[in-house]
Design an enzyme around this catalytic site. Structure first.
Site, mmCIF file in Angstrom:
data_model
loop_
_atom_site.group_PDB
_atom_site.id
_atom_site.type_symbol
_atom_site.label_atom_id
_atom_site.label_comp_id
_atom_site.label_asym_id
_atom_site.label_seq_id
_atom_site.Cartn_x
_atom_site.Cartn_y
_atom_site.Cartn_z
ATOM 1 N N TYR A 137 -5.059 -5.944 14.994
ATOM 2 C CA TYR A 137 -5.026 -6.963 16.216
ATOM 3 C C TYR A 137 -5.645 -6.777 17.267
ATOM 4 O O TYR A 137 -5.455 -7.266 18.555
ATOM 5 C CB TYR A 137 -3.296 -6.665 16.428
ATOM 6 N N GLY A 249 1.076 -13.528 7.329
ATOM 7 C CA GLY A 249 0.091 -12.883 6.806
ATOM 8 C C GLY A 249 0.418 -11.334 6.856
ATOM 9 O O GLY A 249 -0.131 -10.611 5.753
ATOM 10 N N ASP A 250 1.270 -10.565 7.650
ATOM 11 C CA ASP A 250 1.755 -9.336 7.416
ATOM 12 C C ASP A 250 2.257 -9.256 6.145
ATOM 13 O O ASP A 250 2.202 -8.024 5.573
ATOM 14 C CB ASP A 250 2.430 -9.043 8.712
ATOM 15 N N ARG A 251 3.495 -9.778 5.791
ATOM 16 C CA ARG A 251 4.027 -9.835 4.504
ATOM 17 C C ARG A 251 3.222 -9.808 3.320
ATOM 18 O O ARG A 251 3.291 -9.253 2.481
ATOM 19 C CB ARG A 251 5.150 -10.884 4.308
ATOM 20 N N GLY A 254 0.940 -6.420 3.096
ATOM 21 C CA GLY A 254 1.755 -5.325 2.839
ATOM 22 C C GLY A 254 2.004 -5.309 1.214
ATOM 23 O O GLY A 254 1.999 -4.583 0.447
#
Length: 471
Positions: A137, A249-251, A254
């Protein structure tokens, strides 16, 4: 599975409320705050979601020593946080919403930060992982030379998924997948003098970064996977009604690392990750993971040793599984069926008992989502509940058919259900399962709603009225 998340921590704050009037000072809406929710953002969101999926998660990051950091550490319970010396204030993003409509966002402490330090424990977590997710980030953790060297070595052995940031560092060479969104990919390609179509941008980034593949995410249009062997594949996204895309995007990053670590090839893993991200958004996205801040609760006296008010409240007993979320995960992993039901259960009566027994017969465990005292007051009025949440939970747990109780403080059980992800949601009533407001939510992860016969002669309101006459 041991997963290490490397990246920058953010604190996300959601202020939710209603607006029914304009301010006399200026023509702007006055927001009556209903609750304030805090959650770990950035790499913290990736780690939180993976930990809730049941993985052994280590988070390699930088954590400050300010008030925001204390909120982050609470939000990251269950994640092993490995951090170097604090270098900058906790970056905080505060969103104000009226209902589901975003009004404004305030950013604090988001100025560029110096490169954080690293420790031996942080490097060891990278070296010992089964899979790695880099959630950059733009706050310096991926610029640390020791961490970059450890990631370069790991990329030779295990899946490494890198979610880049325009202000961050370039991925190290050899990572399995880099996952820019379309805007990031085209902006980078344009700056490098390349064409700005999705495939052209992907090809440019493959050459620039030296990764095995690039997955350009395109929102509701799915994603485009391009590999170093020259192949390209478009991956569609399931049709999803999305109110807040935050965290998709994070999901995806991961899930992609997990699927690669289980042995799926790139195309299969990418397709599964796109589906997971869509289901995550259908279930409410990142906002559904946030817990209500006890400091903003209407009645602090409700906090007790038995029930912890954090939006998702777990009722502990000595002889039954204390955590409905962990119980649900355990039952699913063993191939069983998770059943849940919910309600106020104020003055437990025969109608309740019949519904609960019927629900338990449908699967391998029954988890009851129970309205907190505050939630009951908002739904039923100031004179309810008649029985406190502690006693209601204890009575439910005394029933042989109930395996766990999870208390929620919201008006609906949606956030609670998102955590439990039951296979079957049971309600008593004379309507069709499709009419239940939870039906669309359950469909997001393949669950279904079931109704059981309603017994109109048995009701809490009727019992309360009868007791009032007697008294």
């Amino acid at each position: 599975m041991r997963i290490t998340v490397v990246g920058d921590l953010l604190l996300d704050v959601d202020i939710n409320g209603t607006a029914t009037r304009l301010s006399p000072d200026a023509p702007v809406p006055v927001v009556d705050v209903g609750d304030v929710r805090r959650r770990a953002g950035g790499a913290g969101l990736v780690a939180t979601v993976l930990a809730r999926d049941g993985h052994d998660v280590s988070l390699v990051t930088a954590v400050s020593d300010d008030d925001g950091a204390s909120h982050l550490r609470r939000a990251l319970a269950g994640v092993s946080v490995l951090a170097g010396t604090p270098q900058a204030p906790t970056p905080t993003k505060t969103r104000v919403r009226i209902g589901t409509h975003p009004m404004v966002r305030f950013d604090q402490g988001c100025a560029p930060a110096p490169v954080p330090s690293s420790t031996g424990e942080m490097l060891a977590a990278i070296a010992s992982a089964d899979a790695i997710v880099v959630a950059d980030y733009g706050r310096g953790i991926t610029a640390n030379t020791d961490i970059r060297a450890a990631l370069t070595d790991a990329a030779r052995r295990i899946p490494v998924v890198w979610d880049p940031h325009p202000s961050g560092s370039d991925p190290v060479a050899g990572v399995s997948v880099v996952t820019p969104n379309l805007a990031e990919a085209t902006a980078s390609a344009k700056a490098g003098g390349s064409g700005t179509g999705a495939e052209e941008a992907g090809r440019y980034l493959l050459d620039k970064w030296g990764s095995a593949s690039v997955l350009v995410t395109r929102g509701e249009d799915g994603a485009l996977l391009m590999c170093s062997d020259g192949s390209a594949e478009s991956i569609p996204a399931p049709t999803t009604n999305v109110s807040d895309p935050c965290g998709a995007g994070d999901r995806l990053a991961g899930s992609l690392a997990v699927h690669l670590a289980t042995g799926l090839d790139l195309a299969q893993a990418a397709a599964r990750a796109v589906e997971d991200a869509s289901a995550f958004l259908a279930a409410g996205g990142a906002a559904a993971l946030a817990g209500a801040d006890p400091a903003n609760a209407a009645d602090p006296s409700e906090v007790s040793p038995v029930v912890e008010l954090k939006g998702l409240e777990l009722v502990d007993t000595a002889d039954l599984h204390p955590d409905g979320v962990r119980l649900a995960r355990s039952v699913r992993e063993s191939g069983g069926t998770v059943v849940a039901t919910g309600g106020c259960f104020d003055l437990l009566h025969a109608g309740h008992a019949r519904t609960l027994a019927a629900a338990r017969s449908m699967g391998d465990c029954l988890i009851v989502c129970l309205n907190s005292d505050q939630s009951v007051r908002r739904l039923k009025g100031v004179h309810r509940p008649i029985v406190s949440v502690e006693d209601r939970a204890e009575l439910l747990l005394a029933l042989e058919c109930v395996d766990a109780v999870v208390v929620f403080g919201e008006d609906t059980p949606e956030a609670c259900l998102t955590q439990i992800r039951p296979d079957i949601w049971v309600k008593g009533g004379d309507y069709t399962p499709e009419e239940l407001p939870e039906a669309r939510l359950l469909a997001g992860w393949g669950g279904r709603c079931v109704t059981v016969p309603f017994h109109p002669a048995r009701s809490t309101s009727g019992l309360a009225a009868a007791l009032a006459k007697v008294s």
